[in-house]
Design an enzyme around this catalytic site. Structure first.
Site, PDB file in Angstrom:
ATOM      1  N   THR A  20      33.719  30.713  60.667  1.00 39.70           N
ATOM      2  CA  THR A  20      33.305  29.443  60.051  1.00 39.70           C
ATOM      3  C   THR A  20      31.779  29.307  60.042  1.00 39.70           C
ATOM      4  O   THR A  20      31.220  28.727  59.115  1.00 39.70           O
ATOM      5  CB  THR A  20      33.947  28.224  60.757  1.00 39.70           C
ATOM      6  OG1 THR A  20      33.535  28.192  62.117  1.00 39.70           O
ATOM      7  CG2 THR A  20      35.460  28.264  60.682  1.00 39.70           C
ATOM      8  N   ASN A  21      31.128  29.853  61.042  1.00 41.57           N
ATOM      9  CA  ASN A  21      29.652  29.821  61.018  1.00 41.57           C
ATOM     10  C   ASN A  21      29.109  30.749  59.936  1.00 41.57           C
ATOM     11  O   ASN A  21      28.131  30.418  59.266  1.00 41.57           O
ATOM     12  CB  ASN A  21      29.087  30.190  62.387  1.00 41.57           C
ATOM     13  CG  ASN A  21      29.098  29.014  63.334  1.00 41.57           C
ATOM     14  OD1 ASN A  21      28.290  28.098  63.209  1.00 41.57           O
ATOM     15  ND2 ASN A  21      30.057  29.009  64.255  1.00 41.57           N
ATOM     16  N   MET A  97      31.789  38.343  69.756  1.00 39.93           N
ATOM     17  CA  MET A  97      32.252  38.200  71.134  1.00 39.93           C
ATOM     18  C   MET A  97      32.143  39.504  71.931  1.00 39.93           C
ATOM     19  O   MET A  97      33.073  39.876  72.651  1.00 39.93           O
ATOM     20  CB  MET A  97      33.687  37.668  71.143  1.00 39.93           C
ATOM     21  CG  MET A  97      33.849  36.349  70.401  1.00 39.93           C
ATOM     22  SD  MET A  97      32.745  35.030  70.963  1.00 39.93           S
ATOM     23  CE  MET A  97      33.633  34.515  72.418  1.00 39.93           C
ATOM     24  N   ASN A 114      21.704  33.994  68.598  1.00 42.89           N
ATOM     25  CA  ASN A 114      23.123  33.756  68.881  1.00 42.89           C
ATOM     26  C   ASN A 114      23.385  32.263  68.903  1.00 42.89           C
ATOM     27  O   ASN A 114      22.502  31.474  69.228  1.00 42.89           O
ATOM     28  CB  ASN A 114      23.459  34.346  70.260  1.00 42.89           C
ATOM     29  CG  ASN A 114      24.903  34.138  70.647  1.00 42.89           C
ATOM     30  OD1 ASN A 114      25.809  34.295  69.816  1.00 42.89           O
ATOM     31  ND2 ASN A 114      25.153  33.778  71.890  1.00 42.89           N
ATOM     32  N   HIS A 116      25.877  29.495  70.768  1.00 39.02           N
ATOM     33  CA  HIS A 116      26.758  29.413  71.940  1.00 39.02           C
ATOM     34  C   HIS A 116      27.301  27.991  72.044  1.00 39.02           C
ATOM     35  O   HIS A 116      26.542  27.027  71.907  1.00 39.02           O
ATOM     36  CB  HIS A 116      25.979  29.796  73.205  1.00 39.02           C
ATOM     37  CG  HIS A 116      26.828  29.787  74.434  1.00 39.02           C
ATOM     38  ND1 HIS A 116      27.740  30.790  74.707  1.00 39.02           N
ATOM     39  CD2 HIS A 116      26.945  28.884  75.427  1.00 39.02           C
ATOM     40  CE1 HIS A 116      28.370  30.502  75.830  1.00 39.02           C
ATOM     41  NE2 HIS A 116      27.904  29.346  76.290  1.00 39.02           N
ATOM     42  N   SER A 143      24.236  25.490  71.260  1.00 37.52           N
ATOM     43  CA  SER A 143      22.833  25.907  71.353  1.00 37.52           C
ATOM     44  C   SER A 143      22.627  27.188  70.555  1.00 37.52           C
ATOM     45  O   SER A 143      23.521  28.048  70.503  1.00 37.52           O
ATOM     46  CB  SER A 143      22.447  26.217  72.805  1.00 37.52           C
ATOM     47  OG  SER A 143      22.794  25.167  73.662  1.00 37.52           O
ATOM     48  N   ASP A 152      23.548  34.884  77.420  1.00 36.52           N
ATOM     49  CA  ASP A 152      23.388  33.474  77.016  1.00 36.52           C
ATOM     50  C   ASP A 152      22.170  32.835  77.688  1.00 36.52           C
ATOM     51  O   ASP A 152      22.125  31.603  77.865  1.00 36.52           O
ATOM     52  CB  ASP A 152      24.651  32.646  77.336  1.00 36.52           C
ATOM     53  CG  ASP A 152      25.881  33.181  76.614  1.00 36.52           C
ATOM     54  OD1 ASP A 152      25.741  33.693  75.488  1.00 36.52           O
ATOM     55  OD2 ASP A 152      26.986  33.101  77.193  1.00 36.52           O
TER      56      ASP A 152
HETATM   57  C1  GAR Z   1      31.636  29.424  67.650  1.00 36.22           C
HETATM   58  O1  GAR Z   1      32.042  28.178  68.109  1.00 36.22           O
HETATM   59  C2  GAR Z   1      30.536  29.986  68.513  1.00 36.22           C
HETATM   60  O2  GAR Z   1      29.756  29.015  69.138  1.00 36.22           O
HETATM   61  C3  GAR Z   1      31.316  30.759  69.541  1.00 36.22           C
HETATM   62  O3  GAR Z   1      32.388  31.323  68.856  1.00 36.22           O
HETATM   63  C4  GAR Z   1      32.749  30.454  67.794  1.00 36.22           C
HETATM   64  C5  GAR Z   1      32.931  31.299  66.551  1.00 36.22           C
HETATM   65  O4  GAR Z   1      33.519  30.570  65.529  1.00 36.22           O
HETATM   66  N1  GAR Z   1      30.486  31.770  70.136  1.00 36.22           N
HETATM   67  C6  GAR Z   1      30.598  32.163  71.397  1.00 36.22           C
HETATM   68  O5  GAR Z   1      31.424  31.719  72.145  1.00 36.22           O
HETATM   69  C7  GAR Z   1      29.609  33.221  71.790  1.00 36.22           C
HETATM   70  N2  GAR Z   1      29.565  33.356  73.219  1.00 36.22           N
HETATM   71  P1  GAR Z   1      33.494  31.111  64.049  1.00 36.22           P
HETATM   72  O6  GAR Z   1      34.011  32.532  64.070  1.00 36.22           O
HETATM   73  O7  GAR Z   1      34.441  30.195  63.336  1.00 36.22           O
HETATM   74  O8  GAR Z   1      32.083  31.008  63.540  1.00 36.22           O
END
Ligand code: GAR
Length: 220
Positions: A20-21, A97, A114, A116, A143, A152
């Site tokens: 989604t990001n 991840m 990144n 987080h 963040s 992190d």
């Molecule tokens: C996001 O919420 C991001 O902050 C988190 O994974 C999700 C990915 O969502 N990242 C971490 O936990 C990194 N340590 P997405 O695949 O829908 O963008």
């Protein structure tokens, strides 16, 4: 490899999951004045939905499956080889991840960011939403930071806050935090592409000035 529009900073995105990001960044990059070009998506999960999002957007993709490698070092070396082919100016971790090795992180110092799902330095690592709930926090969030050797723990560029409601669960909180992530990441990637935000020796420079505290997007 496709020919890119000239001169705009080259953004490579790494993801592991839903993306989604990634989608928020793709959408932002379609705005006419967006100061960068997304050139490719790399994934360590061959079934990540992020790959479908990238294909929909006609983005080049590559998969380096961590399960094909015997050690983090070998995986990172293969990932680095792919990345170097694209010669990116910015590498954006968007739900990627995997813990990256020191060699990898050093090779891309200042170019690697990144997102987080916590208000760093709180709750590095996993299960951040449940940990915020367990601690009784009234405010939680996300963040964006430069990636350094410390997990992190790199300098934080910006945070987005979310008010925690008494009825929130880890799932509802995750949803609220993600909405904020989708606002914040495109803003920060813009600043990075414009060269407004840079990593100095041990701190962040914003418009050439040392930044003492991260930019904060309060909950509205
Ligand atoms: C996001 O919420 C991001 O902050 C988190 O994974 C999700 C990915 O969502 N990242 C971490 O936990 C990194 N340590 P997405 O695949 O829908 O963008």
């Amino acid at each position: 490899m496709k020919a890119d529009p000239p001169n705009l900073p080259r953004i490579l995105i790494l993801a592991s999951g839903s993306g989604t990001n990634l989608q928020a960044l793709i959408d932002a990059s379609r705005e006419r004045d967006f100061p960068g070009q997304i050139i490719a998506l790399g994934c360590n999960q061959p079934k990540a939905f992020a790959l479908e999002r990238a294909a929909q957007a006609n983005l080049e993709t590559f998969v380096v499956n961590h399960k094909d490698f015997g050690s983090r070092e070998e995986f990172d070396a293969a990932l680095m080889a792919y990345i170097l082919r694209y010669n990116p100016d910015l590498i954006v971790l968007a739900g990627f991840m995997r813990i990256l090795t020191t060699g990898f992180v050093r090779a891309f110092r200042g170019k690697l960011v990144n997102i987080h799902p916590s208000l760093l330095p709180l709750y590095t690592g996993l299960n951040t939403h449940q940990r915020a709930l367990d601690a009784g926090d009234k405010t939680h969030g996300a963040s964006i930071h430069f990636v350094t050797e410390e997990l992190d723990g790199g300098p934080v560029i910006a945070k987005a806050e979310v008010a925690v409601a008494p009825e929130d669960t880890a799932e509802t909180l995750a949803e609220k935090v993600q909405k904020k992530e989708h606002l914040l990441y495109p803003i920060v990637v813009r600043w990075l592409c414009e060269g407004r935000v840079q990593l100095g020796r041990d701190h962040i420079l914003f418009d050439g000035q040392s930044m003492d505290t991260p930019v904060c997007l309060p909950d509205s």
